[in-house]
Design an enzyme around this catalytic site. Structure first.
Site, PDB file in Angstrom:
ATOM      1  N   GLU A   1      -9.525  -8.097  -5.259  1.00  0.00           N
ATOM      2  CA  GLU A   1      -8.807  -7.425  -4.190  1.00  0.00           C
ATOM      3  C   GLU A   1      -8.127  -8.463  -3.310  1.00  0.00           C
ATOM      4  O   GLU A   1      -8.647  -9.569  -3.148  1.00  0.00           O
ATOM      5  CB  GLU A   1      -9.808  -6.581  -3.383  1.00  0.00           C
ATOM      6  CG  GLU A   1      -9.256  -5.831  -2.218  1.00  0.00           C
ATOM      7  CD  GLU A   1      -8.285  -4.722  -2.578  1.00  0.00           C
ATOM      8  OE1 GLU A   1      -7.210  -5.036  -3.128  1.00  0.00           O
ATOM      9  OE2 GLU A   1      -8.575  -3.561  -2.292  1.00  0.00           O
ATOM     10  N   ASP A   2      -6.974  -8.118  -2.760  1.00  0.00           N
ATOM     11  CA  ASP A   2      -6.275  -9.049  -1.874  1.00  0.00           C
ATOM     12  C   ASP A   2      -6.929  -9.113  -0.506  1.00  0.00           C
ATOM     13  O   ASP A   2      -7.147 -10.183   0.035  1.00  0.00           O
ATOM     14  CB  ASP A   2      -4.784  -8.707  -1.760  1.00  0.00           C
ATOM     15  CG  ASP A   2      -4.515  -7.272  -1.340  1.00  0.00           C
ATOM     16  OD1 ASP A   2      -5.445  -6.437  -1.369  1.00  0.00           O
ATOM     17  OD2 ASP A   2      -3.352  -6.977  -1.003  1.00  0.00           O
TER      18      ASP A   2
ATOM     19  N   ASP B   1     -10.098  -4.417   4.419  1.00  0.00           N
ATOM     20  CA  ASP B   1      -9.824  -4.082   5.812  1.00  0.00           C
ATOM     21  C   ASP B   1     -10.853  -3.036   6.250  1.00  0.00           C
ATOM     22  O   ASP B   1     -12.011  -3.380   6.456  1.00  0.00           O
ATOM     23  CB  ASP B   1      -8.376  -3.560   5.886  1.00  0.00           C
ATOM     24  CG  ASP B   1      -7.808  -3.553   7.285  1.00  0.00           C
ATOM     25  OD1 ASP B   1      -8.516  -3.090   8.194  1.00  0.00           O
ATOM     26  OD2 ASP B   1      -6.673  -3.989   7.466  1.00  0.00           O
TER      27      ASP B   1
ATOM     28  N   PHE C   1      -2.669  -8.239  11.623  1.00  0.00           N
ATOM     29  CA  PHE C   1      -1.953  -7.775  10.444  1.00  0.00           C
ATOM     30  C   PHE C   1      -1.304  -8.972   9.779  1.00  0.00           C
ATOM     31  O   PHE C   1      -0.501  -9.665  10.385  1.00  0.00           O
ATOM     32  CB  PHE C   1      -0.911  -6.713  10.802  1.00  0.00           C
ATOM     33  CG  PHE C   1      -0.351  -6.054   9.591  1.00  0.00           C
ATOM     34  CD1 PHE C   1      -1.063  -5.059   8.936  1.00  0.00           C
ATOM     35  CD2 PHE C   1       0.861  -6.457   9.064  1.00  0.00           C
ATOM     36  CE1 PHE C   1      -0.568  -4.460   7.785  1.00  0.00           C
ATOM     37  CE2 PHE C   1       1.373  -5.866   7.919  1.00  0.00           C
ATOM     38  CZ  PHE C   1       0.657  -4.864   7.285  1.00  0.00           C
TER      39      PHE C   1
ATOM     40  N   ARG D   1       5.728 -10.190   0.447  1.00  0.00           N
ATOM     41  CA  ARG D   1       4.728 -10.462  -0.595  1.00  0.00           C
ATOM     42  C   ARG D   1       4.909 -11.835  -1.236  1.00  0.00           C
ATOM     43  O   ARG D   1       3.964 -12.433  -1.709  1.00  0.00           O
ATOM     44  CB  ARG D   1       4.808  -9.408  -1.701  1.00  0.00           C
ATOM     45  CG  ARG D   1       4.332  -8.034  -1.340  1.00  0.00           C
ATOM     46  CD  ARG D   1       4.268  -7.157  -2.593  1.00  0.00           C
ATOM     47  NE  ARG D   1       4.122  -5.754  -2.299  1.00  0.00           N
ATOM     48  CZ  ARG D   1       2.954  -5.152  -2.062  1.00  0.00           C
ATOM     49  NH1 ARG D   1       1.843  -5.845  -2.071  1.00  0.00           N
ATOM     50  NH2 ARG D   1       2.918  -3.851  -1.833  1.00  0.00           N
TER      51      ARG D   1
END
Length: 177
Positions: A97-98, A101, A150, A163
């Site tokens: 997973e990146d 959160d 963020f 990205r």
């Protein structure tokens, strides 16, 4: 540095170094187990490619699209838009997973995959943002723990932008307009 990035949170070099370290940990745990690495698209693409190349043991890959985000906010509705092609029953599975959160989407994904009876199921994430966690989810492998900001870059986006940055950065407020 991109003009809409306030500051670099994690440099390209830091990411490369940490991925090499995590790859060694995964190699030690999964030697002779032929794990299946499952990437959760789209954000994981860059991390997945680098991690998959860094791991020097026999392994396989597959991808899912599971989403609850639009822009910077979770919609609260979790959708499996693309499921696995591989049968994971009896397999050792590592979800890549990146970022973790709130943890809602990944918690859903973990339970969804557990129902298919893998031999083991672990989570490897590049970024962990525990201050936003709404579940009791804990990753087994964490690249970096980050503050509640963020972030974009290295696969992470804001409305599909940023990205391709080679680092993880914090957006300037004017980027949201």
């Amino acid at each position: 540095m991109h003009e809409l990035i306030e500051r670099v949170l994690i440099s390209e070099e830091q990411i490369k170094t940490r991925i090499a370290q995590m790859a060694k940990e995964l190699e030690a745990e999964y030697k002779d187990k032929n794990p299946l690495f499952v990437g959760l698209l789209k954000g994981v693409v860059v991390f997945f490619a680098d991690m998959f190349r860094a791991v020097q043991i026999p392994c396989e890959l597959d991808f899912m699209v599971v989403s609850s985000y639009h822009g910077t906010e979770s919609t609260g509705v979790i959708n499996v838009k693309k499921d696995l092609d591989a049968d994971i029953c009896g397999r050792h599975v590592v979800i890549l997973e990146d970022i973790i959160d709130s943890g809602r989407t990944l918690s859903y994904t973990v339970e969804y995959l557990k129902s298919r009876k893998p031999a083991s199921l672990k989570i490897c994430t590049l970024l962990d943002k525990p201050d936003r966690r709404e579940t009791d989810l804990i990753a087994d492998y964490v690249g970096f723990t980050i503050p509640n900001e963020f972030v974009v870059g290295y696969g992470l986006d804001f409305n599909e932008r940023f990205r391709n940055l080679p680092y993880v950065g914090v957006l300037k407020p004017e980027a949201y307009s």
